[in-house]
Enzyme design. Structure first.
Site, mmCIF file in Angstrom:
data_model
loop_
_atom_site.group_PDB
_atom_site.id
_atom_site.type_symbol
_atom_site.label_atom_id
_atom_site.label_comp_id
_atom_site.label_asym_id
_atom_site.label_seq_id
_atom_site.Cartn_x
_atom_site.Cartn_y
_atom_site.Cartn_z
ATOM 1 N N ASP A 1 2.593 -0.456 11.830
ATOM 2 C CA ASP A 1 2.516 -1.789 12.425
ATOM 3 C C ASP A 1 3.798 -2.604 12.268
ATOM 4 O OD1 ASP A 1 2.364 -2.124 9.696
ATOM 5 O OD2 ASP A 1 0.684 -3.521 9.737
ATOM 6 N N ARG B 1 0.654 -5.304 -5.990
ATOM 7 C CA ARG B 1 0.752 -6.597 -5.309
ATOM 8 C C ARG B 1 1.319 -7.616 -6.294
ATOM 9 N NH1 ARG B 1 -0.234 -4.887 -0.083
ATOM 10 N NH2 ARG B 1 -2.060 -3.520 -0.057
ATOM 11 N N GLY C 1 0.818 -1.203 0.000
ATOM 12 C CA GLY C 1 0.000 0.000 0.000
ATOM 13 C C GLY C 1 0.855 1.256 0.000
ATOM 14 N N ASP D 1 -0.153 2.238 8.592
ATOM 15 C CA ASP D 1 -0.634 1.437 9.720
ATOM 16 C C ASP D 1 0.269 1.519 10.946
ATOM 17 O OD1 ASP D 1 -2.629 0.619 7.985
ATOM 18 O OD2 ASP D 1 -1.604 -1.244 7.434
ATOM 19 N N THR E 1 4.282 2.638 5.675
ATOM 20 C CA THR E 1 2.900 2.191 5.791
ATOM 21 C C THR E 1 2.170 3.090 6.778
ATOM 22 O OG1 THR E 1 1.453 0.431 6.652
ATOM 23 C CG2 THR E 1 3.708 0.438 7.440
ATOM 24 N N ARG F 1 -5.415 -2.107 9.477
ATOM 25 C CA ARG F 1 -5.400 -3.576 9.450
ATOM 26 C C ARG F 1 -5.581 -4.124 10.865
ATOM 27 N NH1 ARG F 1 -0.695 -6.327 6.069
ATOM 28 N NH2 ARG F 1 0.521 -5.287 7.672
ATOM 29 N N ASP G 1 5.307 -5.129 5.976
ATOM 30 C CA ASP G 1 5.845 -6.453 6.309
ATOM 31 C C ASP G 1 5.834 -7.417 5.126
ATOM 32 O OD1 ASP G 1 3.101 -6.698 6.297
ATOM 33 O OD2 ASP G 1 2.932 -7.518 8.315
#
Length: 319
Positions: free
Chosen positions: A129, A72, A11, A127, A125, A171, A103
């Protein structure tokens, strides 16, 4: 090392362009040829590769998204796809690769490193994360986008005396929801790492009503579950008029904040330094405002953790 490649994968996140710029210009500063790989690992497999110069990254530091684009690529999860990518790197003489992403992207970088092609990962990202770094590129910009949206929604919530439930990205990580909820004074914050019982949420809403509060804001991280189910349950159980807002991909766009631009620039330059110092299979990061690096395998093995002190503070301030 004379030739290095750079790609963005997964992303998109605001600040990726600033990271690309830093990688390209830092490499050129050290007399290294730098190649941009378009469309992530899919572009690596397809040979969508071109040499970059200082002009290639001019006037991009303020732009969201990624000039190298992203995609992707399921094929790269397997040996056949990875070997195709390696053949393309051999064709262009690329000796090392910098991967900007999350990741999933780092798993691809890890595989290439294991096959003899040194890679460095840069965490990009919204996120936030990724273990081993306090912040990822794009998180701060996305957070500010969320806060701006909540501020506007609060005006409508107040005018119509309603409870708004706002779904944010992340996510399986609750950072965006937690930071936005604390910054905007949300009544409840629902995150995957710590899920409140519905009764507790409703009790908090009723306490607010009891002191004359006319509207409420609830922030829900997408990894918790269906925002519409929560809205229905609150309406049925507490007889409160609810409205749902899903912010969606607006959180990924926009010009990066100063914080993200600086972070991206520092991490991009660090990635080049790591390759030049013979490092491979590392992820560049920042902890306590100091640049750090960790083995990709170590980072992927750890689970990102939320700041539970912040979570507790949000509950104390929303009484």
């Amino acid at each position: 090392m004379k030739k290095i490649g750079v790609l963005t994968s997964g992303g998109d996140a605001p600040g990726m362009n600033a990271a690309i710029r830093a990688v390209v210009r830092k490499a050129i500063y050290h007399g290294i040829e730098i190649f941009g790989i378009k469309n992530g690992f899919q572009g690596l497999i397809d040979g969508n590769i071109e040499k970059m110069d200082t002009g290639s990254v001019g006037d991009i530091i303020q732009r969201g998204g990624t000039i190298l684009r992203s995609a992707r690529c399921d094929e790269f999860k397997y040996d056949q796809g990875q070997n195709k990518g390696i053949e393309q790197m051999k064709k262009f003489g690329i000796e090392g690769l910098i991967v900007i992403g999350g990741d999933g992207s780092f798993r691809g970088a890890q595989k290439l490193t294991e096959k003899g092609y040194p890679c460095i990962g840069i965490p990009g990202t919204i996120d936030n994360d990724i273990a081993g770094t306090d912040f990822t590129i794009g998180f701060d910009t996305a957070l500010n986008t969320v806060i701006e949206a909540i501020d506007k929604i609060r005006d409508t919530a107040s005018s119509h005396e309603r409870t708004f439930i706002i779904e944010v990205m992340g996510r399986d990580a609750g950072d965006l929801a937690l930071w936005a909820g604390l910054a905007d004074g949300a009544e409840s914050i629902l995150i995957p790492e710590k899920q409140d019982e519905l009764d507790e949420i409703i009790e908090r809403l009723r306490r607010g009503q009891g002191r004359g509060k006319k509207h409420s804001i609830i922030i829900l991280a997408e990894g918790v579950g269906s925002v519409f189910d929560y809205a229905d349950q609150i309406k049925e159980t507490a007889d409160l008029e609810t409205r749902v807002t899903v912010l969606g991909h607006i959180q990924r766009g926009g010009s990066p904040t100063a914080s993200d631009r600086v972070l991206a620039s520092r991490l991009g330059a660090q990635a080049i330094d790591l390759l030049l110092n013979g490092q491979a299979g590392k992820i560049a990061g920042i902890q306590n405002n100091q640049l750090v690096s960790h083995d990709i395998s170590e980072v992927l093995a750890k689970k990102h953790t939320i700041d539970m002190e912040m979570y507790q503070l949000s509950k104390e301030l929303s009484i």
